[in-house]
Design a protein around this motif. Structure first.
Motif, PDB file in Angstrom:
ATOM      1  N   ASP A 117      83.581  -8.524 -54.950  1.00  0.00           N
ATOM      2  CA  ASP A 117      83.070  -7.744 -53.816  1.00  0.00           C
ATOM      3  C   ASP A 117      83.136  -8.532 -52.500  1.00  0.00           C
ATOM      4  O   ASP A 117      83.671  -9.635 -52.455  1.00  0.00           O
ATOM      5  N   HIS A 166      89.368   2.381 -55.194  1.00  0.00           N
ATOM      6  CA  HIS A 166      88.906   3.210 -56.308  1.00  0.00           C
ATOM      7  C   HIS A 166      88.030   4.337 -55.790  1.00  0.00           C
ATOM      8  O   HIS A 166      87.214   4.134 -54.902  1.00  0.00           O
ATOM      9  N   PRO A 182      81.720  -9.382 -60.186  1.00  0.00           N
ATOM     10  CA  PRO A 182      82.174  -8.451 -59.146  1.00  0.00           C
ATOM     11  C   PRO A 182      83.055  -9.132 -58.092  1.00  0.00           C
ATOM     12  O   PRO A 182      82.686 -10.187 -57.566  1.00  0.00           O
ATOM     13  N   SER A 230      84.782   2.747 -60.074  1.00  0.00           N
ATOM     14  CA  SER A 230      85.183   1.642 -60.954  1.00  0.00           C
ATOM     15  C   SER A 230      85.907   0.563 -60.150  1.00  0.00           C
ATOM     16  O   SER A 230      85.980   0.629 -58.933  1.00  0.00           O
ATOM     17  N   GLY A 231      86.440  -0.423 -60.860  1.00  0.00           N
ATOM     18  CA  GLY A 231      87.227  -1.463 -60.190  1.00  0.00           C
ATOM     19  C   GLY A 231      86.395  -2.561 -59.555  1.00  0.00           C
ATOM     20  O   GLY A 231      86.930  -3.383 -58.805  1.00  0.00           O
ATOM     21  N   ASP A 232      85.089  -2.581 -59.856  1.00  0.00           N
ATOM     22  CA  ASP A 232      84.216  -3.558 -59.201  1.00  0.00           C
ATOM     23  C   ASP A 232      84.646  -5.005 -59.415  1.00  0.00           C
ATOM     24  O   ASP A 232      84.466  -5.840 -58.533  1.00  0.00           O
ATOM     25  N   SER A 251      87.891  -2.382 -55.358  1.00  0.00           N
ATOM     26  CA  SER A 251      86.971  -1.235 -55.266  1.00  0.00           C
ATOM     27  C   SER A 251      87.229  -0.389 -54.011  1.00  0.00           C
ATOM     28  O   SER A 251      86.908   0.794 -53.983  1.00  0.00           O
TER      29      SER A 251
END
Lengths: 426, 426
Positions: free
Chosen positions: A367, A389, A365, A393-395, A386
């Motif tokens: 993040d 998104h 991720p 999705s897109g993590d 993310s």
């Protein structure tokens, strides 16, 4: 003391908190190399002689409109028409650059593209049953305007070729089945922010056919077209728009500078009343603008006007120097990624032909936790994809922007990214 | 082809058509002497050296924020914080001019007062049960913002001493009895546009007591305070605001120039969430602004900042020269009316101590028909006051603005008004 539940909900939404959190991390690592900002390159923002451009535009007013010099200067200092004063130059530039045939009266000059988006959404989304479709990942500006106006969003995933048109057609049917309708689609067909994807000519034609079939309005954001390589032809949706469903949004933030806050919207659609009378949509947007910001600063319009005049009234010519710089930066970013990350397991990225942005996919991720570590341990910043998104999705994706950095910073930054990526490989 | 019933209703409202009709009459008589525009005097709008003010502000950034010169210049060209960059100067000026103690963080710099009004109404009017009270006759800008946002308006008549507070108290009760509430009151206590009336200090105190008792937010528009005679003390409601219910709206259009499109809002109220956390209202307005216009042009903010710095960081000092000119014009307009119309039956006017506007009452309707005749037969233009009235009154009133004319034009214009008035006496 006011109570938050009595304040408009858009102003304490989670998306804002994410952005605040992102800004907060950035602010704690001012020395890190940052692939986050999509802002114009600092090297282009120096030595600007405002009086020079103003005077160039004043000369134009003398010649083109027969104004006395003092009256022309006053025009820039006073209130002005809500629709703007450089509409003729924008109209000419769109003809020169893209062969578009839009009258100056169809153009409204706005406080950046942001205000254009706001005005268009405000005008078009009169019913709560109207839904806005957007590509996901999506530019946050359009989401902000929609949120302020309580407009529901339906996200349409992107394919490598831009918007997934099959999914858009499905969404149209699904939304209709629920008793609502997709009123309009927002799309940036050229090197989109944040994904960098571009729609092929064929995909553009298909999109317009679908819009015609399903009665969708298309909001086209053309912010990054000027960064295309010579030979890579940009054909705006608006140029293919036989049934007049495309509203074109433009900005001078990138080709001129963000500090002028000048953008525009082309809205040459007729709006017919029940009594048969017709008004141009641009006139209605100008009326709305008079209630939001009165008019766009004529001083700033004069600066942009002067710059356009010095570049043969062509947005493409005005953006040539900066476009070249961004292409060089983008190429350098791609080369650096190739050198540093090729063959690293499960790390991939797309290869845009222009624009500011590259999408990198990681095996873990991407993040805020990874960003924090990236900044503290490796001195490099980026944006978690993310944030853009809407479908969860897109993590594992990061957005890298090449626009704000020097070639040396890009190289060093990607080395640091390489260290980060290898540190999570084990 | 779009259908009007699918476009936001605010954009084809009758008020807009009245304004268009007014503009259309004006445009047909370009040679008439016009008491219509409330725009700054043309003599103040010449010879402005923008680079000079920009450089003055850049020097300030070097000194006050320790920026390098190039970095300071870049700050004006790039994107910037939505809340603005000259907030510190506005805060200092409000302290210097009025003794107000508002932190820079409570100030948001906006695209004129218009955007400030829009943002404040958007934030505060979260429920359709919230109603906005305004003085009638009323400044059209606030009505436009309210219309865009579908906010219901309750008009409160003006007395000679400004707002009729007894009627305001009644309206609060009536609206409450109908299951809604007056959330806020918009008021311009100093030389209001369009009526020219001013609230006494006592009336200001009473208004704030009423606001406290009935839990009203007060939106104070301070556009014309700078035109007060020396010795005529302006005490903003905000300076008397012990319970922090006043949101102050300001503009640089009049003291600097409209072409910069710079205004501000002071919103130092805390907004408390259900979880007990607090956010400053100014922060929420800045977040909303990021979705409407991103930020106010830093170039234009730099021009205003430079001008403020050259006038000891005082809005009063910055407006001194223009304030003097407008007082002279207003006095000349009053003297001309006295000379030309004294003793004419059933013709009366008020005697504002500042501002741009005088209200003249005729024995006949001051409507578009009379305006057309006034223009065609006598070569003089003015604004029908009914355009600003919300309660169907004001039919026999005209608004005269003194701001845009020379002393000679004022004199000649009033002579023509005299001819018009005598022509309808018979």
């Amino acid at each position: 003391m006011l109570r938050r539940e009595e304040i408009h909900g858009a102003l304490s939404a989670p998306a804002l908190e994410s952005m605040n959190f992102l800004n907060e991390i950035m602010s704690r690592y001012p020395a890190a190399i940052s692939f986050a900002p999509g802002a114009p390159n600092p090297s282009l923002m120096t030595g600007l002689d405002l009086n020079h451009y103003i005077e160039r535009y004043v000369e134009h007013l003398e010649t083109a409109r027969g104004l006395e010099r003092d009256a022309a200067r006053r025009l820039l200092c006073e209130y002005g028409p809500s629709r703007g004063i450089i509409n003729d130059l924008v109209s000419q530039a769109l003809h020169r650059d893209y062969g578009l045939d839009v009258a100056a009266t169809s153009v409204v000059i706005t406080v950046g593209t942001q205000e254009a988006m706001f005005l268009v959404l405000h005008a078009l989304f009169a019913s709560p049953a109207d839904v806005l479709a957007v590509a996901t990942p999506c530019y946050v500006g359009i989401l902000g305007s929609a949120k302020l106006l309580n407009i529901s969003i339906v996200p349409i995933p992107e394919s490598a070729d831009g918007l997934d048109l099959r999914r858009l057609a499905e969404a149209v049917r699904e939304v209709r089945a629920s008793g609502r309708r997709i009123r309009a689609l927002y799309v940036a067909p050229d090197f989109a922010n944040p994904s960098g994807t571009t729609m092929s000519l064929e995909a553009r034609r298909e999109l317009l056919q679908l819009a015609e079939r399903e009665d969708l309005i298309v909001l086209e954001d053309g912010a990054y077209g000027f960064t295309a390589e010579p030979g890579f032809e940009i054909v705006p949706l608006k140029a293919l728009d036989v049934s007049n469903r495309v509203i074109l949004l433009g900005t001078f933030s990138k080709v001129c500078m963000p500090g002028v806050r000048v953008g525009f919207v082309v809205a040459d659609q007729a709006v017919r009343g029940a009594d048969g009378t017709e008004v141009l949509l641009a006139n209605m947007l100008a009326a709305a603008k008079s209630m939001v910001s009165v008019n766009t600063s004529p001083i700033c319009q004069g600066i942009v006007g002067g710059m356009l005049l010095e570049h043969g009234v062509s947005i493409a010519a005005l953006g040539e120097t900066s476009g070249k710089l961004y292409r060089q930066n983008l190429l350098h970013l791609l080369e650096s990624l190739d050198r540093e990350l090729s063959g690293v397991k499960d790390v991939t990225w797309n290869r845009p032909k222009g624009g500011f942005f590259i999408r990198v996919t990681l095996p873990v991720p991407a993040d805020f936790e990874l960003l924090e570590r990236s900044a503290s341990a490796f001195g490099v910043l980026w944006t978690p994809m993310s944030l853009f998104h809407l479908d969860g999705s897109g993590d594992n994706e990061m957005r890298l922007s090449c626009s704000y950095l020097t070639l040396g910073q890009i190289e060093a930054g990607v080395e640091r990214l390489g260290q980060l990526v290898r540190s999570v490989q084990t």
